[in-house]
Design a protein around this motif. Structure first.
Motif, PDB file in Angstrom:
ATOM      1  N   LEU B  26       0.795  -1.233   0.000  1.00  0.00           N
ATOM      2  CA  LEU B  26       0.000   0.000   0.000  1.00  0.00           C
ATOM      3  C   LEU B  26       0.831   1.288   0.000  1.00  0.00           C
ATOM      4  O   LEU B  26       0.529   2.222  -0.748  1.00  0.00           O
ATOM      5  N   PRO B  27       1.910   1.390   0.826  1.00  0.00           N
ATOM      6  CA  PRO B  27       2.666   2.648   0.855  1.00  0.00           C
ATOM      7  C   PRO B  27       3.214   3.082  -0.508  1.00  0.00           C
ATOM      8  O   PRO B  27       3.477   4.266  -0.718  1.00  0.00           O
ATOM      9  N   LEU B  28       3.359   2.145  -1.473  1.00  0.00           N
ATOM     10  CA  LEU B  28       3.810   2.542  -2.813  1.00  0.00           C
ATOM     11  C   LEU B  28       2.846   3.559  -3.420  1.00  0.00           C
ATOM     12  O   LEU B  28       3.233   4.447  -4.168  1.00  0.00           O
ATOM     13  N   SER B  29       1.560   3.406  -3.077  1.00  0.00           N
ATOM     14  CA  SER B  29       0.537   4.285  -3.647  1.00  0.00           C
ATOM     15  C   SER B  29       0.803   5.751  -3.303  1.00  0.00           C
ATOM     16  O   SER B  29       0.545   6.638  -4.123  1.00  0.00           O
ATOM     17  N   VAL B  51      -2.149   8.295 -15.067  1.00  0.00           N
ATOM     18  CA  VAL B  51      -3.077   7.272 -14.596  1.00  0.00           C
ATOM     19  C   VAL B  51      -2.463   6.514 -13.428  1.00  0.00           C
ATOM     20  O   VAL B  51      -1.581   5.677 -13.629  1.00  0.00           O
ATOM     21  N   PRO B  52      -2.899   6.784 -12.198  1.00  0.00           N
ATOM     22  CA  PRO B  52      -2.308   6.069 -11.072  1.00  0.00           C
ATOM     23  C   PRO B  52      -2.879   4.654 -10.901  1.00  0.00           C
ATOM     24  O   PRO B  52      -4.074   4.441 -11.066  1.00  0.00           O
ATOM     25  N   THR B  53      -2.009   3.708 -10.589  1.00  0.00           N
ATOM     26  CA  THR B  53      -2.423   2.412 -10.048  1.00  0.00           C
ATOM     27  C   THR B  53      -1.678   2.264  -8.714  1.00  0.00           C
ATOM     28  O   THR B  53      -0.929   3.162  -8.335  1.00  0.00           O
ATOM     29  N   LEU B  54      -1.893   1.155  -8.026  1.00  0.00           N
ATOM     30  CA  LEU B  54      -1.299   1.010  -6.695  1.00  0.00           C
ATOM     31  C   LEU B  54       0.221   1.178  -6.695  1.00  0.00           C
ATOM     32  O   LEU B  54       0.794   1.792  -5.805  1.00  0.00           O
ATOM     33  N   TYR B 140     -10.437   1.750   3.762  1.00  0.00           N
ATOM     34  CA  TYR B 140      -9.770   1.204   2.572  1.00  0.00           C
ATOM     35  C   TYR B 140      -9.216   2.358   1.756  1.00  0.00           C
ATOM     36  O   TYR B 140      -9.890   3.382   1.579  1.00  0.00           O
ATOM     37  N   TRP B 141      -8.007   2.190   1.282  1.00  0.00           N
ATOM     38  CA  TRP B 141      -7.343   3.223   0.485  1.00  0.00           C
ATOM     39  C   TRP B 141      -7.618   2.951  -0.992  1.00  0.00           C
ATOM     40  O   TRP B 141      -7.318   1.870  -1.496  1.00  0.00           O
ATOM     41  N   VAL B 142      -8.202   3.926  -1.676  1.00  0.00           N
ATOM     42  CA  VAL B 142      -8.464   3.788  -3.115  1.00  0.00           C
ATOM     43  C   VAL B 142      -7.177   4.141  -3.859  1.00  0.00           C
ATOM     44  O   VAL B 142      -6.793   5.302  -3.944  1.00  0.00           O
ATOM     45  N   ALA B 143      -6.507   3.097  -4.347  1.00  0.00           N
ATOM     46  CA  ALA B 143      -5.211   3.297  -4.992  1.00  0.00           C
ATOM     47  C   ALA B 143      -5.363   3.555  -6.486  1.00  0.00           C
ATOM     48  O   ALA B 143      -4.487   4.147  -7.113  1.00  0.00           O
TER      49      ALA B 143
END
Lengths: 345, 274
Positions: B26-29, B51-54, B140-143
């Motif tokens: 997750l921290p990569l996000s 365009v972000p992904t996780l 929940y984190w929306v990545a």
């Protein structure tokens, strides 16, 4: 106005698509073969269709027809042009050629049939098809039912409004393509790719197989993805953390961007080439990505026909796309200044 | 694996992918979104969209050969300064869910698989009630928003609340709209009826995508979530579900959205401890 008498197999309003919305999950949509629609637009004096994912405006909207074309009745005088797949068009029963502007009198009927070559035929009419803009584009995104005419393929009884023409019909009907501008690709079954982004997950032998084998297009193909039948491809064993984070499948990855043209290989079998209605993110390894200049060629291959891939670098792919687009723009400028008289009347 | 430095890979000719790693960390996000923010502020010539992904930022090029190489060089120059920010603006959106719902049961029957929520609870050594409580006990984190319009990929912010769940071996060809689901590290939902392979846990009583956007919570694109949002599920029963869904359809529902500043530094410190 144009009345649709028969929608064919799948006829949709398309332009250059709606890039700029990937981060909300929207693929660009637009013409699968932008070059063919662009040629048709060029012939009738419309704004050109740019390559997919382009900074240029999406151009005038036309029709994309899959496998079997539509039948259309013109309500009002018009000039139209056909490009892409040969669907044996007739206007009031008389055969009409592709790749030249054709005058249609009010009440006349254009009929297009089954393809004789290619898979997708394109129709453009002077002024373009006028449907409401959806996120700055008129293109139909079939799977999400957005854009185009009510977000769906055309059917009998639909009526299409036309936009304003740029010139009198007689002048438009005299337009001819510059002789130097190719209308169809030189090597229609050779599809160029940039390897990756997950080529490193495949064995060297599998990359070799991928690039040297004939691949057959599966009938389970659409604007979202085109499936290929061929030998299985082998992937390296994945680290344990990918089994945990991504899944147990040999090609499962932690979801990333799926580019248009991206070639996913779920489970190492049946590669899927993503079309212009691609899922914008996903979790399968992508061995390579079809270059945007060849996505149109990909869209002209019929199920059961075969193709081969050839690898190029990203810089080469950008140069190919740029020169293809430049040739279209130069032809357009020449026609607009009236100095292209390769085939005088 | 975390990539130091991040890898820049070509995605065909239209995009570059800047990858911070290949794992579901997750921290990569935070770093992906920090780079997205940086690129947006620098307004670099030659970039069409990001365009972000996780774990990866997709950078769409504008198709000009002259610009492509300079975009890559600019990104490479910026990468050393890309770090998780101390804090970020992040909306918290609360989502009512009917867990263990009749649609999930019908889907299990139709595809001849165990009821997904029973299956996932069993895999994780919980009862269904415990699973629901666990699923609702963390944000929940929306990545990433992707796959289809409005579809989000989110991860539990409390790693201890991660569930184990495989994807279907053979994906379904049908999933009702608004089903919430889990597989691998992600919790997702289906914005519209579609094929899918994630395990189904319940059905949300609100939309995350509107084909014809009506409610002000949705942008012109009809999409509710954006990367960098957080969401929290809460359980509702059948009667509450019906009442909320009726209000949504009548456009009388007020989406539960709180604008907040999220303390990334404190989160990362506590995540490192857990």
């Amino acid at each position: 106005m144009i009345e649709v008498l028969d929608g064919g197999v799948q006829t949709t309003v398309q332009d250059g698509g709606r890039p700029g919305n990937l981060a909300a999950g929207y693929p660009p949509a637009g013409a699968q073969d932008y070059y063919a629609l662009s040629i048709a637009n060029l012939l009738v004096g419309n704004e050109l269709t740019p390559p997919p994912m382009s900074a240029a405006p999406p151009g005038h909207a036309g029709l994309e027809m899959l496998i079997k074309g539509a039948s259309l009745r013109f309500e009002g005088d018009a000039v139209f042009a056909l490009a892409g797949a040969d669907m044996g068009g007739t206007l009031d029963g008389k055969p009409v050629e592709r790749y030249r502007p054709i005058r249609a009198a009010s009440g006349s009927v254009l009929k297009l049939g089954f393809v004789r070559s290619g898979a997708r035929g394109y129709f453009a009419t002077a002024g373009g098809i006028d449907v409401p803009l959806c996120l700055k584009s008129r293109s139909t995104y079939i799977r999400a039912r957005r854009g185009g005419l009510e977000g769906r393929p055309l059917r009998a009884g639909d009526r299409l409004r036309l936009g304003e023409r740029t010139a009198p019909l007689a002048a438009l009907a005299g337009r001819r393509l510059p002789a130097a501008l190719p209308v169809e690709p030189a090597e229609p079954r050779s599809i160029r790719v940039v390897l990756g982004p997950q080529d490193y997950m495949f064995t060297a032998e599998s990359i070799e197989t991928f690039l040297s084998h004939d691949w057959e297009l599966s009938p389970v193909s659409d604007r979202m993805g085109m499936r290929l039948i061929g030998p299985p491809l082998t992937l390296h064993e994945r680290p344990e953390y990918l089994v945990r984070d991504a899944g147990t499948g040999v090609a499962d990855i932690v979801d990333d961007v799926i580019p248009i043209g991206g070639i996913q290989v779920p489970g190492g079998i049946e590669p899927i080439v993503m079309g212009v209605e691609n899922p914008t993110a996903g979790g399968y390894a992508k061995i390579a990505t079809v270059i945007s200049a060849d996505l149109g060629k990909m869209g002209q291959i019929m199920p059961r026909q075969t193709l081969r891939f050839a690898a190029v670098s990203q810089a080469e792919a950008i140069a190919i796309r740029e020169s293809q687009w430049r040739a279209l723009k130069e032809s357009d400028a020449a026609l607009r200044s009236g100095c292209s008289a390769a085939h005088p009347e | 694996m975390i990539y130091e430095p991040p890898k820049i890979r070509p995605l065909g000719d239209c995009y570059l992918g800047v990858e911070f790693g290949d794992e579901g960390h997750l921290p990569l996000s935070f770093r992906v979104l920090a780079l997205a923010d940086l690129l947006a502020r620098e307004s670099i010539d030659g970039i069409l969209e990001i365009v972000p992904t996780l774990r990866q930022l997709g950078v769409v090029l504008d198709g000009r050969a002259a610009a492509a190489e300079s975009v890559r060089e600019r990104i490479e120059a910026l990468l050393p300064s890309v770090a998780a920010p101390k804090s970020v603006p992040s909306r918290l959106i609360r989502i009512p869910v009917w867990y263990d719902d009749p649609w999930g049961a019908a889907i299990a029957e139709r595809y001849a698989v165990p009821k997904n929520i029973d299956f996932v609870a069993g895999l994780n050594g919980m009862t269904v009630a415990e699973l629901i409580a666990s699923h609702c006990s963390t944000d929940y984190w929306v990545a990433c928003v992707g796959f289809a319009p409005g579809c989000y990929f989110s991860c539990p912010m409390d790693r201890n609340r991660s569930l184990i769940a495989p994807k279907y071996e053979t994906p379904r060809d049908y999933t009702p709209a608004r089903m919430i689901s889990t597989a691998g590290i992600f919790s997702c939902a289906y914005p519209v009826a579609s094929p899918g392979g994630y395990q189904l846990l319940g059905r949300m009583a609100v939309n995350i995508y509107e084909q014809t956007p009506r409610n002000a919570a949705f942008g012109e694109d009809g999409v509710l979530f954006r990367a960098g949002d957080r969401l929290r599920y809460y359980p509702v029963d059948a009667l509450e579900y019906d009442a909320i869904w009726e209000a949504v359809q009548a456009d009388e529902y007020a989406y539960d959205i709180t604008e907040e500043v999220f303390d990334v530094e404190a989160y990362l410190a506590s995540a490192a401890m857990s």
